[in-house]
Motif scaffolding. Structure first.
Motif, PDB file in Angstrom:
ATOM      1  N   ALA A   4       5.388  -6.108  12.069  1.00 34.29           N
ATOM      2  CA  ALA A   4       6.726  -6.709  12.026  1.00 34.29           C
ATOM      3  C   ALA A   4       7.161  -6.817  13.484  1.00 34.29           C
ATOM      4  CB  ALA A   4       7.688  -5.823  11.247  1.00 34.29           C
ATOM      5  N   MET A   5       7.294  -8.064  13.953  1.00 33.36           N
ATOM      6  CA  MET A   5       7.599  -8.260  15.373  1.00 33.36           C
ATOM      7  C   MET A   5       9.054  -8.672  15.565  1.00 33.36           C
ATOM      8  SD  MET A   5       4.339 -10.142  17.069  1.00 33.36           S
ATOM      9  CE  MET A   5       2.661  -9.534  16.836  1.00 33.36           C
ATOM     10  N   ILE A   6       9.666  -8.060  16.560  1.00 35.98           N
ATOM     11  CA  ILE A   6      11.039  -8.423  16.902  1.00 35.98           C
ATOM     12  C   ILE A   6      11.040  -8.910  18.350  1.00 35.98           C
ATOM     13  CG2 ILE A   6      13.432  -7.631  17.162  1.00 35.98           C
ATOM     14  CD1 ILE A   6      11.237  -5.490  15.061  1.00 35.98           C
ATOM     15  N   GLY A   7      11.364 -10.179  18.544  1.00 33.70           N
ATOM     16  CA  GLY A   7      11.451 -10.725  19.902  1.00 33.70           C
ATOM     17  C   GLY A   7      12.878 -10.553  20.374  1.00 33.70           C
ATOM     18  N   PHE A   8      13.069  -9.753  21.420  1.00 30.81           N
ATOM     19  CA  PHE A   8      14.426  -9.425  21.879  1.00 30.81           C
ATOM     20  C   PHE A   8      14.700 -10.157  23.188  1.00 30.81           C
ATOM     21  CE2 PHE A   8      17.023  -5.748  20.273  1.00 30.81           C
ATOM     22  CZ  PHE A   8      18.221  -6.218  20.795  1.00 30.81           C
ATOM     23  N   VAL A  35      11.331 -11.551  13.642  1.00 27.60           N
ATOM     24  CA  VAL A  35      12.781 -11.643  13.832  1.00 27.60           C
ATOM     25  C   VAL A  35      13.059 -11.850  15.322  1.00 27.60           C
ATOM     26  CG1 VAL A  35      14.993 -10.395  13.659  1.00 27.60           C
ATOM     27  CG2 VAL A  35      13.260 -10.119  11.864  1.00 27.60           C
ATOM     28  N   ALA A  36      13.894 -12.855  15.637  1.00 30.50           N
ATOM     29  CA  ALA A  36      14.288 -13.045  17.037  1.00 30.50           C
ATOM     30  C   ALA A  36      15.747 -12.624  17.192  1.00 30.50           C
ATOM     31  CB  ALA A  36      14.114 -14.504  17.444  1.00 30.50           C
ATOM     32  N   VAL A  37      16.013 -11.813  18.208  1.00 30.25           N
ATOM     33  CA  VAL A  37      17.371 -11.321  18.443  1.00 30.25           C
ATOM     34  C   VAL A  37      17.792 -11.738  19.844  1.00 30.25           C
ATOM     35  CG1 VAL A  37      18.843  -9.270  18.563  1.00 30.25           C
ATOM     36  CG2 VAL A  37      16.850  -9.283  17.033  1.00 30.25           C
ATOM     37  N   ASN A  38      19.011 -12.282  19.963  1.00 28.25           N
ATOM     38  CA  ASN A  38      19.473 -12.667  21.297  1.00 28.25           C
ATOM     39  C   ASN A  38      20.994 -12.750  21.320  1.00 28.25           C
ATOM     40  OD1 ASN A  38      19.516 -13.635  23.976  1.00 28.25           O
ATOM     41  ND2 ASN A  38      17.636 -14.798  23.625  1.00 28.25           N
ATOM     42  N   ILE A 103       8.472  -4.316  19.242  1.00 33.84           N
ATOM     43  CA  ILE A 103       9.655  -4.937  19.846  1.00 33.84           C
ATOM     44  C   ILE A 103       9.220  -5.521  21.189  1.00 33.84           C
ATOM     45  CG2 ILE A 103      12.009  -4.568  20.700  1.00 33.84           C
ATOM     46  CD1 ILE A 103      12.095  -2.039  18.899  1.00 33.84           C
ATOM     47  N   ILE A 104       9.420  -6.827  21.350  1.00 34.91           N
ATOM     48  CA  ILE A 104       8.946  -7.512  22.552  1.00 34.91           C
ATOM     49  C   ILE A 104      10.145  -7.863  23.429  1.00 34.91           C
ATOM     50  CG2 ILE A 104       7.543  -9.456  23.386  1.00 34.91           C
ATOM     51  CD1 ILE A 104       6.733  -9.838  20.348  1.00 34.91           C
TER      52      ILE A 104
END
Ligand code: GDP
Length: 391
Positions: A4-8, A35-38, A103-104
């Protein structure tokens, strides 16, 4: 392995997008959930592959969709404010399919730098699966502020994740091109290394091509452990005549079988040479190889080019070089590939000159900003006094 990848933040989102593209072109399926978070709306809109419903805009009441600039404190606040939103986007995953979280984030900016450790801590509390970070260090010439942000975030992130996989932009930037072009190439390097590592753990994808020694998700998880920093080495070589076994075509060419598979010895030598090159060449984060705690070696490529003897020899060489006895190794046959690739994972490394340098740059940046502050305070005082004198 399924992740599960989260691009932060901006860098995190772009790299996540690239992992999704890697999956869709290769049919690997390493991204179990994305999931992308910004805090910057425009960055979220600019993504191509992350599903729209999994893009989370945070901190609207604080930065109004304009991002956190180079202020990790803002990134942290935005994350804390909207942590529930992030959580519900992550909770849409099918948790039984997930082996780990990743988390990237670029550590030099604001949103990813400040927010990633907050999210990592939350995920650690709520899930049993390991939580990893993929932390991108800024190039040196991005300057004091980026390096200061990264120095702080590197430490906080490393403390909150099970393992921080590190990638140093500085080591991979090539001069000349515009920033955008530079990142395209750098992001290719990131995906080549980490994509190959994670897809090796995805053994179902192998189908009938059985590896001699399989590396599954649990081997990767055991290598990464529950604390530490990881650097990854990679080297590959095109194998001509990969599918004709160095036969007719080779003979027609005059029997030059440097790159073919004339003998098992050739394959063995190729593997050991590639593993040396991967370990002693450019790592994702330069470090003293003998400060490694655990290592993992993966060799992928056309089945004819892989052999047990080569992998065993290379594993022993890594044991010697890293001075650690916990070295796992395996192969990953890819019948349609024309490249043999060696990936060397150095986990738990402690001697990392670049991190010390970042910390030094951080102190200098602090001192400089204190100096500027006191200069401007003095300047202001003088101005006021001067103004008083005039009256
Ligand atoms: P944020 O959006 O506030 O989290 O900040 P960014 O993601 O823009 O992080 C800034 C740092 O990330 C910069 O200092 C760069 O070193 C790095 N960065 C930005 N974009 C990319 C990218 O596409 N690839 C890579 N490798 N690094 C990037």
């Amino acid at each position: 392995m399924k992740i599960a990848m989260i691009g932060f933040g901006q860098a995190g989102g772009k790299i996540l997008d690239r992992f999704l593209r890697y999956d869709s072109t290769r049919g690997t399926g390493i991204v179990g959930h994305a999931v992308a978070v910004n805090s910057a709306k425009a960055d979220l809109m600019g993504l191509d592959y992350v599903p729209h419903e999994n893009r989370v805009l945070i901190g609207q009441s604080i930065v109004k969709g304009h991002g956190a600039g180079t202020e990790p404190e803002l990134g942290e606040k935005c994350t804390q404010e909207d942590i529930e939103e992030i959580q519900s986007a992550i909770d849409k995953m099918v948790s039984s399919e997930i082996d780990a979280f990743l988390i990237i984030a670029g550590l030099g900016g604001g949103t990813g730098s400040g927010g990633s450790p907050v999210l990592a801590e939350r995920l650690q509390r709520l899930y049993v699966e390991p939580v990893y970070g993929l932390g991108i260090l800024p190039a040196r010439d991005e300057g004091g502020i980026y390096n200061r942000n990264a120095a702080r975030s590197f430490q906080d992130f490393a403390e909150t994740v099970d393992n921080l996989l590190a990638f140093d932009n500085d080591a991979f930037k090539s001069g000349g091109e515009s920033l955008g072009e530079g990142y395209t190439e750098i992001n290719d390097e990131i995906i080549t290394r980490f994509g190959a590592l994670f897809s090796a753990g995805e053994v179902e994808a192998l189908g009938d091509n059985v590896a001699e020694s399989v590396v599954d998700a649990s081997e990767i998880i055991n290598t990464l452990g529950e604390h530490g920093i990881t650097s990854v080495g990679y080297a590959s070589e095109v194998v001509e005549n990969a599918n004709d076994g160095g036969g007719l075509l080779d003979k027609l060419r005059g029997g030059n079988d440097q790159n073919g598979f004339a003998s098992a010895g050739d394959a063995t030598n190729r593997i050991t040479a590639l593993v040396r090159k991967a370990t002693l060449g450019k790592l994702t984060l330069q470090c003293e190889v003998d400060s490694t705690e655990r290592a993992l070696l993966l060799v992928s490529g056309p089945p004819e080019a892989l052999n047990r003897k080569g992998i065993d020899k290379a594993r022993k060489w890594i044991e010697n070089k890293t001075e650690c006895m916990e070295v796992r190794a395996g192969d990953y046959p890819l019948p349609d590939e024309d490249r043999v690739a060696a990936i060397v994972v150095l986990s738990g490394v402690t001697e990392i000159p670049r991190v010390k340098e970042m910390q030094r740059m951080a102190i200098e940046a602090e001192e400089r900003s204190e100096e500027l502050k006191s200069q401007s305070e003095e300047g202001l005082e003088e101005l006021i006094q001067y103004g008083d004198d005039e009256e």
